[in-house]
Motif scaffolding. Structure first.
Motif, short mmCIF file in Angstrom:
data_model
loop_
_atom_site.label_atom_id
_atom_site.label_comp_id
_atom_site.label_asym_id
_atom_site.label_seq_id
_atom_site.Cartn_x
_atom_site.Cartn_y
_atom_site.Cartn_z
N HIS A 52 0.85 -1.19 0.00
CA HIS A 52 0.00 0.00 0.00
C HIS A 52 0.89 1.25 0.00
O HIS A 52 1.65 1.48 0.94
CB HIS A 52 -0.91 0.00 1.24
N LEU A 53 0.80 2.03 -1.08
CA LEU A 53 1.52 3.29 -1.22
C LEU A 53 0.54 4.45 -1.18
O LEU A 53 -0.57 4.34 -1.72
CB LEU A 53 2.28 3.34 -2.54
N SER A 54 0.95 5.57 -0.60
CA SER A 54 0.08 6.74 -0.57
C SER A 54 0.90 7.99 -0.32
O SER A 54 1.98 7.95 0.29
CB SER A 54 -0.99 6.59 0.52
N ASP A 55 0.37 9.12 -0.81
CA ASP A 55 0.88 10.46 -0.46
C ASP A 55 2.39 10.57 -0.66
O ASP A 55 3.12 11.01 0.22
CB ASP A 55 0.49 10.80 0.97
N ILE A 56 2.83 10.22 -1.85
CA ILE A 56 4.25 10.33 -2.16
C ILE A 56 4.67 11.79 -2.28
O ILE A 56 5.77 12.17 -1.91
CB ILE A 56 4.56 9.56 -3.47
N HIS A 57 3.78 12.66 -2.81
CA HIS A 57 4.04 14.10 -2.93
C HIS A 57 5.43 14.36 -3.55
O HIS A 57 6.26 15.07 -2.99
CB HIS A 57 3.94 14.79 -1.57
N MET A 58 5.63 13.81 -4.72
CA MET A 58 6.96 13.83 -5.33
C MET A 58 7.34 15.20 -5.90
O MET A 58 6.54 15.86 -6.56
CB MET A 58 7.04 12.79 -6.45
N VAL A 59 8.58 15.59 -5.64
CA VAL A 59 9.24 16.73 -6.26
C VAL A 59 10.49 16.17 -6.94
O VAL A 59 11.16 15.29 -6.38
CB VAL A 59 9.61 17.80 -5.21
N PRO A 60 10.83 16.61 -8.17
CA PRO A 60 11.91 15.96 -8.93
C PRO A 60 13.22 15.78 -8.19
O PRO A 60 13.90 14.77 -8.36
CB PRO A 60 12.06 16.89 -10.14
N GLY A 61 13.62 16.72 -7.32
CA GLY A 61 14.93 16.63 -6.69
C GLY A 61 15.01 15.74 -5.47
O GLY A 61 16.08 15.64 -4.85
N ASP A 82 -2.27 1.97 -4.78
CA ASP A 82 -1.78 3.35 -4.66
C ASP A 82 -2.99 4.25 -4.41
O ASP A 82 -3.87 4.37 -5.27
CB ASP A 82 -1.05 3.75 -5.94
N THR A 83 -3.03 4.90 -3.24
CA THR A 83 -4.19 5.71 -2.88
C THR A 83 -3.97 7.21 -3.06
O THR A 83 -4.58 8.03 -2.39
CB THR A 83 -4.66 5.40 -1.44
N GLY A 84 -3.10 7.58 -4.01
CA GLY A 84 -3.09 8.95 -4.51
C GLY A 84 -2.18 9.93 -3.82
O GLY A 84 -1.44 9.61 -2.90
N ASP A 85 -2.25 11.18 -4.31
CA ASP A 85 -1.33 12.26 -3.95
C ASP A 85 0.11 11.88 -4.26
O ASP A 85 1.01 12.03 -3.43
CB ASP A 85 -1.49 12.67 -2.48
N ASN A 86 0.32 11.40 -5.48
CA ASN A 86 1.67 11.06 -5.93
C ASN A 86 2.48 12.29 -6.32
O ASN A 86 3.71 12.27 -6.26
CB ASN A 86 1.60 10.12 -7.13
N LEU A 87 1.81 13.36 -6.74
CA LEU A 87 2.49 14.51 -7.33
C LEU A 87 2.55 15.70 -6.37
O LEU A 87 1.70 15.86 -5.49
CB LEU A 87 1.76 14.96 -8.61
N ALA A 88 3.57 16.54 -6.55
CA ALA A 88 3.66 17.83 -5.85
C ALA A 88 4.40 18.85 -6.70
O ALA A 88 4.87 19.85 -6.19
CB ALA A 88 4.36 17.66 -4.50
N HIS A 89 4.50 18.57 -8.03
CA HIS A 89 5.29 19.44 -8.91
C HIS A 89 4.89 19.15 -10.35
O HIS A 89 4.51 18.02 -10.69
CB HIS A 89 6.78 19.14 -8.69
N GLN A 90 5.00 20.17 -11.19
CA GLN A 90 4.63 20.02 -12.59
C GLN A 90 5.49 18.97 -13.31
O GLN A 90 5.05 18.35 -14.28
CB GLN A 90 4.75 21.37 -13.32
N GLU A 91 6.72 18.76 -12.86
CA GLU A 91 7.64 17.83 -13.52
C GLU A 91 7.80 16.54 -12.73
O GLU A 91 8.82 15.86 -12.84
CB GLU A 91 9.01 18.50 -13.71
#
Length: 303
Positions: A52-61, A82-91
């Motif tokens: 179970h993965l969640s809320d990665i909130h990824m930024v490229p660096g 995967d329960t979402g919030d994978n992104l935190a940046h346009q890239e």
């Protein structure tokens, strides 16, 4: 009180505040794998390992986070949720997909959260402790969630956005129901309403944010288990990991980990289900701190 004493007190408070902030920033990078066994399969079936993965909130660096995520493929799970919030940046789409790496070769299902749809914005972190006004920040640029969906679905993962689906993993027949992000009120409960598939060996409801209206419907429809994220486990917790808030209407006592829903129900009770809430792997890029609540992924062994 004399001025020197006041200055000493201010100096001590500044040092203590700096130490707490430094610790909180350090803990936010201490990625942890939780292992939980759930007795939920029919008798005689082989165990199934679910990551179970969640809320990665990824930024490229965020290289350390990316490397840690990539290493989870060595667990060789049978299924990824995967329960979402994978992104935190346009890239961030490419780093997310690259970090998932070998996990994309494993059967998987996913839903999105609000931070997959909209760019994060700086806000007062103490605002999370205040009552929810219902106002959502949708007046900001959208993130490339469509490219994320295409990448995950292109690898074979099932998109559970307001839909039901079936998936066979080994000898286990799963029936899923998933909703779009309840925090944004994107969930279409009518689209997935109705009794869960009784021909399946296991029935799982999937959502990003564990709002009670969603949990209630999944449990009453006969789903054996529900998985969600969103809460960050409280993120800033009291010693021992006691959450102060969940950023939704779920009570803080169930902000992370394995519980029952409704909270006072027991296995076998009609209209009840297991509930697993992940504290997630990330934070807002503007408040990258955690206290008594390390970032996590969870390996659920279903027996």
């Amino acid at each position: 009180m004399r001025l020197p004493a006041v200055l000493r007190m201010l100096g001590a408070a500044t040092v203590a505040g700096g130490a707490v902030t430094a610790y909180a920033a350090w803990e936010a990078r201490q990625y942890t794998l939780r292992r939980i066994t759930v007795d939920v399969l029919p008798a005689g079936m082989r165990p199934v390992r679910v990551l179970h993965l969640s809320d990665i909130h990824m930024v490229p660096g965020q290289r350390h986070k990316q490397d840690w995520l990539r290493g989870l493929a060595a667990l060789q799970p049978d299924l990824v949720i995967d329960t979402g919030d994978n992104l935190a940046h346009q890239e961030a789409v490419a780093p997310v997909l690259e970090s998932l790496g070998g996990l994309l070769d494993v059967p998987g299902v996913f839903v999105h959260g609000s931070n997959d749809y909209f760019e994060p914005r700086l806000r007062n972190p103490f605002g999370y402790l205040l009552p929810d006004t219902g106002k959502r920040r949708t007046d900001v640029p959208q993130l490339p969630w469509g490219r994320l969906s295409a990448g995950l679905a292109g690898a074979g993962w099932l998109d559970l956005t307001n839909r039901r689906a079936r998936l066979t993993v080994g000898e286990t027949r799963f029936a899923f129901a998933g909703v779009d992000d309840p925090h944004l009120r994107y969930d279409d409960l009518a689209a997935v309403a109705g009794p869960a598939d009784r021909d399946a060996d296991l029935r799982i409801g999937v959502a990003h944010a564990p709002y009670l209206r969603v949990l209630d419907q999944f449990a009453s429809d006969g789903y054996d288990a529900i998985v969600a994220g969103h809460t960050h486990g409280g993120q800033i917790c009291l010693p021992g990991g006691r959450a102060l808030t969940t950023n939704c209407d779920l009570e803080p006592a169930r902000a992370r980990g394995l519980h029952r829903h409704p909270a006072d129900s027991r296995p076998g009770d009609p209209g009840s289900a297991w509930l697993h809430v992940s504290a997630g792997l990330g934070t807002s890029p503007y408040t990258r701190v955690r206290i008594a609540c390390r970032p996590e992924a969870t390996l659920l062994t279903l027996t």
